[in-house]
Design a protein around this motif. Structure first.
Motif: not given
Length: 198
Positions: A179-189
């Motif tokens: 959850v943390q990983l996809t939300e942070r990475y998604g925000s960056s992308l």
């Protein structure tokens, strides 16, 4: 297709040939007489990418830089179909065969060969003229080569791997890691929403 990303535009030498279906995004410098073929993606996700002279990027290959790991590809290097290079430094005259995978922080010395479906793990350092055989894994500094059936030895050769921490800034022991990983990475992308096609 060329894209401005985070205010940076690709800079391409006038002798380079870029296929119309290739994607070049952000802070990318492409040197003289390079060839970037159909479906290739070269994307600077917060860090720069530099291709030297006479570099060939074959169909559907991926080159990606991050804020933590820039990419430099040396002169006269060939990146095969479906190969991927993320955040690595590559010397001159290197051959990446089809399906080769190179991960963040690795260093590939001059005149190395990474053969079909071979893997260079994060932070591995390949001295000049190293050959990673078909399907094998290169890990560590100094580098060690492993056949694909040596999973335990591969894991032991890279005890400080911490891919979620190094790449995404998330502790592997976080209960909701994905959850943390996809939300942070998604925000960056999501920053690509403001890209400008050139």
């Amino acid at each position: 297709m060329l894209y401005e990303h985070l205010g940076a535009r690709p800079r391409i030498h006038d002798t380079a040939v870029i296929a119309p279906t290739a994607v070049i995004s952000g802070d990318v410098v492409i040197g003289a007489n390079c060839q970037v073929l159909h479906g290739a993606v070269i994307t600077a996700e917060g860090g720069p990418i530099t291709l030297g002279d006479h570099v060939i990027v074959m169909e559907n290959a991926l080159i990606r830089a991050t804020a933590a790991n820039a990419v430099h590809i040396g002169d006269h290097t060939l990146i095969g179909t479906l190969a991927s290079i993320a955040g690595a430094t590559v010397g001159d005259e290197v051959f990446f065969a089809s399906g080769a995978r190179v991960f963040n922080g690795s260093v590939i010395g001059p005149r190395c060969e990474v053969r079909v479906n071979a893997i260079v793990t994060r932070r591995a350092v390949l001295p000049e003229r190293t050959v990673v055989p078909i399907g094998w894994v290169a890990a560590g500094d100094p580098v060690r080569l492993f056949s694909p059936d040596q999973a335990e030895e591969i894991a032991a050769a890279q005890p400080d791997l911490d891919f979620p921490g190094h790449v995404f800034g998330v502790d592997r022991d976080t209960p909701d890691l994905m959850v943390q990983l996809t939300e942070r990475y998604g925000s960056s992308l999501a920053r690509h929403a403001h890209d400008v096609q050139l």
